[in-house]
Design an enzyme around this catalytic site. Structure first.
Site, PDB file in Angstrom:
ATOM      1  N   LYS A 178      -5.048  -0.337   3.866  1.00 55.46           N
ATOM      2  CA  LYS A 178      -3.776   0.389   3.918  1.00 55.46           C
ATOM      3  C   LYS A 178      -3.574   1.047   5.287  1.00 55.46           C
ATOM      4  CE  LYS A 178      -2.789   3.851   0.823  1.00 55.46           C
ATOM      5  NZ  LYS A 178      -2.160   5.081   1.340  1.00 55.46           N
TER       6      LYS A 178
ATOM      7  N   ARG B 156      -0.414   0.807  10.416  1.00 60.73           N
ATOM      8  CA  ARG B 156      -0.435   0.786  11.887  1.00 60.73           C
ATOM      9  C   ARG B 156       0.032  -0.567  12.428  1.00 60.73           C
ATOM     10  NH1 ARG B 156      -3.773   4.510   9.814  1.00 60.73           N
ATOM     11  NH2 ARG B 156      -4.437   6.332  11.023  1.00 60.73           N
TER      12      ARG B 156
ATOM     13  N   GLN C 106      -4.690  11.393  10.169  1.00 55.56           N
ATOM     14  CA  GLN C 106      -3.222  11.362  10.256  1.00 55.56           C
ATOM     15  C   GLN C 106      -2.719  12.303  11.343  1.00 55.56           C
ATOM     16  OE1 GLN C 106      -1.764  12.160   6.307  1.00 55.56           O
ATOM     17  NE2 GLN C 106      -2.532  10.226   5.488  1.00 55.56           N
TER      18      GLN C 106
ATOM     19  N   ASP D 259     -11.071   9.230   0.603  1.00 58.39           N
ATOM     20  CA  ASP D 259     -10.240   8.716  -0.488  1.00 58.39           C
ATOM     21  C   ASP D 259     -11.068   8.204  -1.668  1.00 58.39           C
ATOM     22  OD1 ASP D 259      -7.932   9.309   0.898  1.00 58.39           O
ATOM     23  OD2 ASP D 259      -7.805   7.334   1.848  1.00 58.39           O
TER      24      ASP D 259
ATOM     25  N   LYS E 102      -4.081  15.858  -1.070  1.00 58.99           N
ATOM     26  CA  LYS E 102      -3.810  14.413  -1.104  1.00 58.99           C
ATOM     27  C   LYS E 102      -2.572  14.165  -1.987  1.00 58.99           C
ATOM     28  CE  LYS E 102      -7.035  13.275   1.683  1.00 58.99           C
ATOM     29  NZ  LYS E 102      -6.677  12.824   3.020  1.00 58.99           N
TER      30      LYS E 102
ATOM     31  N   ARG F 122      -4.876   6.845  -6.860  1.00 55.89           N
ATOM     32  CA  ARG F 122      -6.339   6.776  -6.948  1.00 55.89           C
ATOM     33  C   ARG F 122      -6.866   7.485  -8.205  1.00 55.89           C
ATOM     34  NH1 ARG F 122      -7.172   3.934  -2.436  1.00 55.89           N
ATOM     35  NH2 ARG F 122      -6.056   4.588  -0.580  1.00 55.89           N
TER      36      ARG F 122
HETATM   37  C1  S3P Z   1      -5.363   8.018   6.533  1.00 54.00           C
HETATM   38  C2  S3P Z   1      -6.030   9.193   6.719  1.00 54.00           C
HETATM   39  C3  S3P Z   1      -6.547  10.012   5.612  1.00 54.00           C
HETATM   40  C4  S3P Z   1      -6.573   9.259   4.292  1.00 54.00           C
HETATM   41  C5  S3P Z   1      -5.321   8.476   4.066  1.00 54.00           C
HETATM   42  C6  S3P Z   1      -5.128   7.466   5.188  1.00 54.00           C
HETATM   43  C7  S3P Z   1      -4.895   7.270   7.719  1.00 54.00           C
HETATM   44  O1  S3P Z   1      -5.697  11.144   5.471  1.00 54.00           O
HETATM   45  O2  S3P Z   1      -6.760  10.144   3.204  1.00 54.00           O
HETATM   46  O3  S3P Z   1      -5.366   7.789   2.834  1.00 54.00           O
HETATM   47  O4  S3P Z   1      -4.537   6.076   7.566  1.00 54.00           O
HETATM   48  O5  S3P Z   1      -4.889   7.840   8.816  1.00 54.00           O
HETATM   49  P1  S3P Z   1      -5.958  12.518   6.269  1.00 54.00           P
HETATM   50  O6  S3P Z   1      -5.711  12.274   7.698  1.00 54.00           O
HETATM   51  O7  S3P Z   1      -4.976  13.497   5.698  1.00 54.00           O
HETATM   52  O8  S3P Z   1      -7.378  12.871   5.960  1.00 54.00           O
END
Ligand code: S3P
Length: 452
Positions: free
Chosen positions: A29, A34, A176, A328, A355, A404
Site C-alpha cells: 500500500k 507513492r 507520513q 500496522d 490510526k 486491520r
Molecule cells: C505509512 C506510514 C505509517 C503506516 C501507514 C502507512 C506510509 O503511518 O501506519 O499505514 O505509507 O508512510 P504513520 O506515518 O502515521 O506511522
C-alpha cells in the site's frame, strides 16, 4: 465514493480446517500510493506493475488526476503520465480521500508548497484523525490552513507564492510526516532537511531517488537520519515500476496459518524491506515456523517467499524500538499472542491510538469480547494466550471503520472454538480487496452475519 455511506456488512469467521495453498498478497500500500504520487508528478510515462487496487490507493490516483496527471489501466499495468515537478494544476473540486491517511497526508505535503487552494475531505474515520502533525511543518513553509474543527478534515490549504525550505525534526515516529515535509520540499527553492530520530519506512527516500531527485541520507552519532532534498529539480518517470507484495497484508494469512492446526501455506513475493519486517522477526522469536525462501530483488526492494506452518507459539516481550517496523501489524500480532503459551507484552504503542481507529482500544475491546485475557496500558498491551484456542471466541467485534481490526478478528475466528463476528467488513477493500476470496480459497469459512 465514501464507503461509509453504504450499509455496514457484518461477517463471521468460524473454525476452519487446515489452511493450505500458495498465494500472492496484493501490492504494498505504501509503495502504491507513492507510485501514483511520484509517477503523477514526474515528467514522462511511468508504467506501474502490481499496484494495489485498494480504495485508499485509487483515491490517491484520483487526486493526482484532479491535478493534471493522466492515469490509465491497460491490461494489468497502470500507465501514469506525470505533469513534471512544480507543474501540478489547481484541483477544481474537493478531494475526497475516503479512509486513506497516507493518501491525504502525503498529498497535503505535496500541494502545500503550491500557490493554489486545495480542499480535502474524508470518511468519519479520517475526519477524526490528527492532521496537525503535517499542517504544523507546512505552516513553517508558509502554507495557509483553514480548518473547521481543530486540525482535522474537512480542511483547505493554500501554499505561499514561494515556499521556504525548512529543516524539520519529526516529533513522532511517522513516515507520513517525514514524507509530507519532503514532498513539500520538492517545490521549495534550496535544500529541505528532515531529521528523523527514529527510523521509519524509507519508501519515500528510495523512490524519490529512483525518480531522479537529488536526495541524500546521513545518520548522525545518535542514530538520527538526516534526509536532505534539493527542491525544484527535475523528476523523471521510472519506465517500469514494480510494486512488491504488502507485508502488512501478508500478516493476516501468516497469522492464520500459524494458529489454525494443520496449516501449511506459501505466500509469494512479500516485501522484505527491513523497515517493514518487525512482525516476522517477532513471530520467529515466538517460535513460528516461517521459512524465508527465494530471497531476491524486485523493483529495487528485497522480496522473498514465506513458507508458514502451524506452530506452537510462546509469548515474548516486543520492545518499543521495534514498533516503527511493525506499526500496522500489532492487531494481527495480538491474535497470534492469543494462541501463544504465556504472556506477550507489546510496548511503545502510542501511535496506535491515532490510526484508522484507536487501534489499541479497538484490539483490547475485541479481545475482551472473545474471552482473551489482556491488559491495555496507555501505550502497551499484554495478551495471555490459550494455545488450543478452545473456549475462545463467540464475540462480536466493533471495527470502527478500520480494515486491520476487521481482518485481524476474522483471522481469530478461523482458529477459535466459537465463531467471531465483525460488525462491518466493508473497509477491508481499502487495503486488501481479495482478502475474503483468498482466505476462503485457502480453506477458511466466512459467512454473512446479521446486523446487530
Ligand atoms: C505509512 C506510514 C505509517 C503506516 C501507514 C502507512 C506510509 O503511518 O501506519 O499505514 O505509507 O508512510 P504513520 O506515518 O502515521 O506511522
Amino acid at each position: 465514493m465514501q464507503s461509509d455511506h453504504q450499509a455496514p456488512r457484518p461477517l463471521a469467521a468460524r473454525l476452519a480446517g487446515a489452511l493450505n495453498g500458495r498465494v500472492r498478497v496484493p501490492g504494498d500500500k505504501s509503495i502504491s500510493h507513492r507510485a501514483f504520487l511520484f509517477g503523477g508528478l514526474a515528467a514522462g510515462t511511468t508504467r506501474v506493475h502490481g499496484l494495489l487496487e485498494g480504495e485508499d490507493v485509487l483515491a490517491t490516483g484520483r487526486a493526482m488526476a484532479a491535478m493534471g496527471a493522466r492515469i490509465e489501466k491497460r491490461d494489468d499495468v497502470y500507465i501514469v503520465d506525470g505533469v513534471g515537478n512544480g507543474a501540478l494544476l489547481e484541483p477544481e473540486g474537493v478531494i475526497d480521500f475516503g479512509n486513506a491517511g497516507t493518501g491525504v497526508r502525503l498529498t497535503m505535503g505535496l500541494v502545500g508548497a503550491y500557490d493554489f487552494a486545495a480542499t480535502f475531505v474524508g470518511d468519519a474515520s479520517l475526519s477524526r484523525r490528527p492532521m496537525g502533525r503535517v499542517l504544523d511543518p507546512l505552516r513553517l513553509i508558509g502554507t495557509q490552513v483553514v480548518a473547521r474543527s481543530g486540525d482535522r478534515l474537512p480542511l483547505s490549504i493554500h501554499g505561499p507564492r514561494v515556499a521556504a525550505p525548512i529543516s524539520y525534526r519529526v516529533p513522532m515516529a511517522s513516515a507520513q510526516v517525514k514524507s509530507a515535509v519532503l514532498l513539500a520540499g520538492l517545490n521549495a527553492p534550496g535544500v529541505t532537511t528532515v531529521i528523523e530520530p527514529v527510523a521509519t519506512r524509507d519508501h519515500t527516500e528510495k523512490m524519490l531517488q529512483g525518480f531522479g531527485a537529488a536526495l541524500s541520507v546521513e545518520t548522525d552519532a545518535d542514530g538520527a537520519r538526516h534526509i536532505a532534498l534539493e527542491g525544484q529539480g527535475p523528476l523523471k518517470a521510472v519506465a517500469e515500476l514494480t510494486v512488491p507484495g504488502d507485508p502488512s497484508s501478508a500478516a493476516f494469512p501468516i497469522v492464520a496459518a500459524l494458529i489454525v492446526p494443520g496449516s501449511d501455506l506459501v505466500i509469494e513475493n512479500v516485501l522484505m524491506n527491513p523497515t517493514r519486517t518487525g512482525l516476522i522477526e517477532t513471530l520467529l522469536e515466538m517460535g513460528a515456523a516461517i521459512e524465508i525462501t527465494n530471497r531476491r530483488q524486485a523493483g529495487g526492494e528485497d522480496v522473498a517467499d514465506l513458507h508458514v506452518r502451524h506452530s506452537e507459539l510462546k509469548g515474548v516481550t516486543v520492545p518499543a524500538e521495534r514498533a516503527p517496523s511493525m506499526i500496522d501489524e500489532y492487531p494481527a500480532l495480538a491474535i497470534a499472542a492469543a494462541f501463544a503459551e504465556g504472556k506477550t507484552l507489546m510496548q511503545g504503542l502510542d501511535e496506535l491510538r491515532v490510526k484508522e481507529s484507536d487501534r489499541l482500544a479497538a484490539v483490547a475491546r475485541g479481545l475482551e469480547a472473545n474471552g482473551i485475557p489482556h491488559v491495555e496500558g496507555a501505550d502497551s498491551l499484554s495478551v495471555t494466550g490459550t494455545p488450543d484456542g478452545k473456549g475462545l471466541g463467540g464475540g462480536r467485534v466493533v471495527t470502527h471503520l478500520d480494515h486491520r481490526i476487521a481482518m485481524s478478528f476474522l483471522v481469530l475466528g478461523m482458529a477459535c472454538g466459537k465463531p467471531v463476528t465483525i460488525d462491518d467488513a466493508r473497509m477491508i477493500a481499502t487495503s486488501f480487496p481479495e482478502f475474503e476470496t483468498m482466505m476462503t480459497g485457502l480453506g477458511a469459512t466466512l459467512e454473512p452475519a446479521a446486523l446487530a
